[in-house]
Design an enzyme around this catalytic site. Structure first.
Site, PDB file in Angstrom:
ATOM      1  CB  THR A 173     -12.814  -7.051   5.636  1.00 23.89           C
ATOM      2  OG1 THR A 173     -12.643  -6.211   6.792  1.00 23.89           O
ATOM      3  CG2 THR A 173     -13.980  -7.997   5.846  1.00 23.89           C
ATOM      4  N   GLY A 174      -9.334  -6.735   5.639  1.00 22.68           N
ATOM      5  CA  GLY A 174      -8.264  -5.818   5.245  1.00 22.68           C
ATOM      6  C   GLY A 174      -7.340  -6.461   4.219  1.00 22.68           C
TER       7      GLY A 174
ATOM      8  CG  HIS B 204       4.798   1.048   2.775  1.00 25.30           C
ATOM      9  ND1 HIS B 204       5.952   1.517   3.350  1.00 25.30           N
ATOM     10  CD2 HIS B 204       4.730  -0.277   3.088  1.00 25.30           C
ATOM     11  CE1 HIS B 204       6.556   0.530   3.996  1.00 25.30           C
ATOM     12  NE2 HIS B 204       5.848  -0.570   3.847  1.00 25.30           N
TER      13      HIS B 204
ATOM     14  CE  LYS C 259       3.301   1.519   6.606  1.00 26.85           C
ATOM     15  NZ  LYS C 259       2.608   0.594   7.512  1.00 26.85           N
TER      16      LYS C 259
ATOM     17  CB  THR D 289       9.809  -2.282   8.085  1.00 35.70           C
ATOM     18  OG1 THR D 289       8.663  -3.120   8.006  1.00 35.70           O
ATOM     19  CG2 THR D 289      11.052  -3.065   7.712  1.00 35.70           C
TER      20      THR D 289
END
Ligand SMILES: NC(=O)C1=CN([C@@H]2O[C@H](COP(=O)(O)OP(=O)(O)OC[C@H]3O[C@@H](n4cnc5c(N)ncnc54)[C@H](OP(=O)(O)O)[C@@H]3O)[C@@H](O)[C@H]2O)C=CC1
Ligand SMILES: O=C(O)C1=N[C@H](C(=O)O)C[C@H](O)C1
Length: 253
Positions: free
Chosen positions: A11-12, A147, A151, A158
């Protein structure tokens, strides 16, 4: 050959992107989708309760579980896959050193493929960084990642991978997260900047500057589809491998 996958974190944002990307592919079949919020449907796939994962893996027998959740769930699901004999692909970031140790433990029993970023562009950026850093010896390096505003972890997984690449190329450097006050930068330090805004899928810039010039190596993800496609390529690649630890760069060779 069709590879059957389970999707954890269904569901993310990423879970949904993975299920949507799988629907467009002939080589991948989604056999199972779980999250802590069961009952939803994503692209017609019913999302079931992650608490039932051990039983669901036994009954549905997917080849691979693809995980985009959070650190605690990722560690738990890796162990569940190791017990069930199911390969594990994860892009979950924010793992501690102990978390990575737990994933390596699972790799003793099943194939485990982990990547902090499943985009091909980031794989190319990493190669460019490993080449640029020794070529521009003594240049200042600053890393910026940007981002979406939901988040949780910072710096991004990364960014941490790129910092490790830079350390591999020129030796370990002190990392300065953000910067304030009055002191000039140390010549060896790497400034690390994390920005959070809107719905940006993911941007990473490595800036090298010195000798009256600067080089900016930048990657921008246009959508989460790029990460989902890479994760499914990884699932298809790893499905019939022996137990062990695998890297996304091996998928691209
Ligand atoms: N490697 C790569 O290429 C990429 C990695 N990522 C990483 O993937 C992860 C997920 O990102 P994103 O999809 O944006 O996050 P979301 O918050 O949108 O989704 C996370 C999903 O995981 C579930 N989840 C979280 N914690 C648990 C838990 N303890 N137990 C069970 N389920 C849990 C959530 O379920 P619930 O609904 O119950 O909260 C939700 O379905 C992050 O670590 C992110 O950094 C993201 C993009 C690309
Ligand atoms: O949370 C995200 O969205 C992303 N997370 C990964 C990271 O932490 O590096 C990869 C990508 O940048 C998107």
């Amino acid at each position: 050959m069709t590879v059957t996958v389970g999707v954890a974190g269904a569901t993310g944002r990423m879970g949904e992107a993975v299920i949507a990307a799988a629907a467009d592919r002939d080589d991948i079949n989604v056999a199972l989708a779980v999250s802590r919020s069961p009952g939803a449907h994503v692209e017609g796939v019913e999302v079931e309760d992650a608490a039932d994962l051990p039983g669901l893996l036994e009954r549905r027998t997917p080849d691979v579980l693809v995980d985009f959740t959070g650190p605690a769930a990722c560690i738990e699901y890796a162990a569940t896959c190791a017990d069930a004999g199911v390969a594990f692909v994860s892009g979950t970031t924010g793992l501690s050193e102990g978390g990575f140790d737990a994933l390596h433990e699972a790799a003793a029993d099943v194939p485990v493929l982990y990547a902090s970023n499943f985009s091909r562009g980031i794989a190319a950026l990493r190669r460019a960084v490993r080449e640029a850093v020794p070529a521009l010896d003594g240049y200042d390096i600053e890393l910026t990642e940007t981002h979406h505003n939901a988040k949780r972890d910072a710096p991004s997984g990364t960014a941490l991978t790129l910092l490790d690449d830079i350390d591999d190329a020129r030796g370990e450097s002190p990392r300065v997260h953000g910067r304030e006050g009055e002191a000039p930068r140390d010549e060896r330090e790497i400034g690390v900047h994390a920005r959070r805004a809107g719905d940006i899928a993911g941007e990473h810039e490595v800036l090298l500057a010195g000798n009256h010039e600067s080089l900016s190596l930048t990657h921008r993800a246009g959508s989460r589809g790029v990460f989902a496609a890479g994760a499914l390529d990884a699932a298809a690649w790893v499905a019939d491998r022996d137990a062990g630890w695998y890297d996304f760069t091996e998928v691209l060779e």
